[in-house]
Design an enzyme around this catalytic site. Sequence first.
Site, PDB file in Angstrom:
ATOM      1  N   TYR A  56       8.460 163.341  15.987  1.00 26.15           N
ATOM      2  CA  TYR A  56       7.835 164.659  16.084  1.00 26.15           C
ATOM      3  C   TYR A  56       6.940 164.878  14.869  1.00 26.15           C
ATOM      4  O   TYR A  56       7.424 165.026  13.742  1.00 26.15           O
ATOM      5  CB  TYR A  56       8.879 165.778  16.147  1.00 26.15           C
ATOM      6  CG  TYR A  56       9.827 165.710  17.324  1.00 26.15           C
ATOM      7  CD1 TYR A  56       9.512 164.999  18.480  1.00 26.15           C
ATOM      8  CD2 TYR A  56      11.046 166.377  17.289  1.00 26.15           C
ATOM      9  CE1 TYR A  56      10.390 164.951  19.550  1.00 26.15           C
ATOM     10  CE2 TYR A  56      11.927 166.337  18.360  1.00 26.15           C
ATOM     11  CZ  TYR A  56      11.600 165.617  19.485  1.00 26.15           C
ATOM     12  OH  TYR A  56      12.483 165.570  20.547  1.00 26.15           O
ATOM     13  N   HIS A 124      16.473 157.597  21.082  1.00 25.85           N
ATOM     14  CA  HIS A 124      15.598 158.558  21.760  1.00 25.85           C
ATOM     15  C   HIS A 124      15.252 158.134  23.181  1.00 25.85           C
ATOM     16  O   HIS A 124      15.181 158.961  24.097  1.00 25.85           O
ATOM     17  CB  HIS A 124      14.322 158.731  20.925  1.00 25.85           C
ATOM     18  CG  HIS A 124      13.643 160.031  21.129  1.00 25.85           C
ATOM     19  ND1 HIS A 124      12.684 160.507  20.263  1.00 25.85           N
ATOM     20  CD2 HIS A 124      13.751 160.978  22.089  1.00 25.85           C
ATOM     21  CE1 HIS A 124      12.244 161.680  20.684  1.00 25.85           C
ATOM     22  NE2 HIS A 124      12.869 161.973  21.793  1.00 25.85           N
ATOM     23  N   SER A 203      14.376 171.034  26.908  1.00 23.77           N
ATOM     24  CA  SER A 203      13.408 171.698  27.804  1.00 23.77           C
ATOM     25  C   SER A 203      14.110 172.533  28.874  1.00 23.77           C
ATOM     26  O   SER A 203      13.785 172.434  30.059  1.00 23.77           O
ATOM     27  CB  SER A 203      12.477 170.678  28.460  1.00 23.77           C
ATOM     28  OG  SER A 203      11.601 170.106  27.525  1.00 23.77           O
ATOM     29  N   PRO A 204      15.084 173.377  28.487  1.00 26.45           N
ATOM     30  CA  PRO A 204      15.789 174.191  29.480  1.00 26.45           C
ATOM     31  C   PRO A 204      14.910 175.270  30.109  1.00 26.45           C
ATOM     32  O   PRO A 204      15.314 175.882  31.103  1.00 26.45           O
ATOM     33  CB  PRO A 204      16.933 174.814  28.673  1.00 26.45           C
ATOM     34  CG  PRO A 204      16.403 174.866  27.273  1.00 26.45           C
ATOM     35  CD  PRO A 204      15.572 173.629  27.116  1.00 26.45           C
ATOM     36  N   LEU A 205      13.712 175.479  29.550  1.00 25.49           N
ATOM     37  CA  LEU A 205      12.750 176.417  30.139  1.00 25.49           C
ATOM     38  C   LEU A 205      11.584 175.668  30.776  1.00 25.49           C
ATOM     39  O   LEU A 205      10.552 176.265  31.094  1.00 25.49           O
ATOM     40  CB  LEU A 205      12.238 177.392  29.069  1.00 25.49           C
ATOM     41  CG  LEU A 205      13.322 178.227  28.389  1.00 25.49           C
ATOM     42  CD1 LEU A 205      12.721 179.119  27.315  1.00 25.49           C
ATOM     43  CD2 LEU A 205      14.090 179.066  29.406  1.00 25.49           C
ATOM     44  N   ARG A 207       9.415 173.571  29.610  1.00 24.25           N
ATOM     45  CA  ARG A 207       8.192 173.650  28.798  1.00 24.25           C
ATOM     46  C   ARG A 207       7.411 174.947  29.027  1.00 24.25           C
ATOM     47  O   ARG A 207       6.185 174.964  29.018  1.00 24.25           O
ATOM     48  CB  ARG A 207       7.311 172.428  29.057  1.00 24.25           C
ATOM     49  CG  ARG A 207       8.011 171.146  28.685  1.00 24.25           C
ATOM     50  CD  ARG A 207       7.241 169.894  29.024  1.00 24.25           C
ATOM     51  NE  ARG A 207       8.066 168.749  28.651  1.00 24.25           N
ATOM     52  CZ  ARG A 207       9.043 168.241  29.419  1.00 24.25           C
ATOM     53  NH1 ARG A 207       9.269 168.756  30.605  1.00 24.25           N
ATOM     54  NH2 ARG A 207       9.760 167.227  28.995  1.00 24.25           N
ATOM     55  N   GLY A 208       8.150 176.015  29.234  1.00 25.42           N
ATOM     56  CA  GLY A 208       7.535 177.336  29.398  1.00 25.42           C
ATOM     57  C   GLY A 208       7.319 177.747  30.829  1.00 25.42           C
ATOM     58  O   GLY A 208       7.085 178.927  31.112  1.00 25.42           O
TER      59      GLY A 208
END
Length: 327
Positions: A56, A124, A203-205, A207-208
């Site tokens: 990252y 990863h 990413s439980p949303l 990615r928006g």
Amino acid sequence: MKKRRLGKNGPQVSAIGLGCMGMSEFYGKSTYEDSRNTILTALESGVDFLDTADMYGNGENEKLLGKVLKEWSGEAFVATKFGIIRKPGAYERKINGKAEYIKQAAEASLKRLEREVIDLYYLHRMDNDTPIEETIGAMADLVKEGKVRYIGISEASVDTIRRAHSVHPLTAVQSEYSLATRHIEKEILPTLRELGIGFVGYSPLSRGLLTGKLNQDLLKQEGDFRRMLPRLQGENLEHNNKVVRKLINIATRKEITPAQLSLAWVLSRGEDIIPIPGTKRIKYLMENIKAVDVEFDAKELEEIETILADGIKGERYTKSGMLGVEE
């Protein structure tokens, strides 16, 4: 903040973690001050599970955490990852799970994080050219040396999870999981529960997408990698936003935000699941934290399932992004 145990024999951490990736790359511009304030506010609010990786920002995210944590006198459980190698600014990547590389990567992460031990160290992505037994063996050596407390793997298949766990107990498996991405439910989650391994959902949303705020204008911001994702392009995005609007109707009735609905749903799937939503803004951090108090009745859960029957269209990553992902 409510706590959850990370795996059968792992530590107790906050029921919601903080994904720090977007503070350094992939989601447009950010400032050190905003990121610092968000991390410290999370810690002050009881969110003690912080997630990063060496790729990252090409190490910058780990440096950010290391610097901010110098200001924090309380506990913090830091997870980082190794294995993805990218050139600065490039999205294409290679995967390296070889033993000699792992030890170099761990030393570099410890230096950037300014810590003596990595709390949770993940592979990863899966390296198809290196047996998982070799990779986990090297990670187990780091545990013996006192440089790593717990180990995990990310985006692995059932077979790989079993093989890895037979070499050294895994504390956690991390994979993408949300209302929009549910591939782990059929085989992976039951396997983790059989073996006593915790699950961390990134990413439980989606990615928006599940916030209901994602549109083409937002995706045009400089440095936002989401514009290239099939799920968030053209007709796919149009269809997916229609599905999300139906979910928003439920959130409105419950007087919660779409993000809180989505996070609460992930939390409702089991006490062994810990979502790690990412944000660089205090406003959204505090919104996410409140999801731990949201509950659903059977009728609401059934309604959500009916809505999701329409399906989310589009792959979650590009072909490059799926390198090392096992489903």
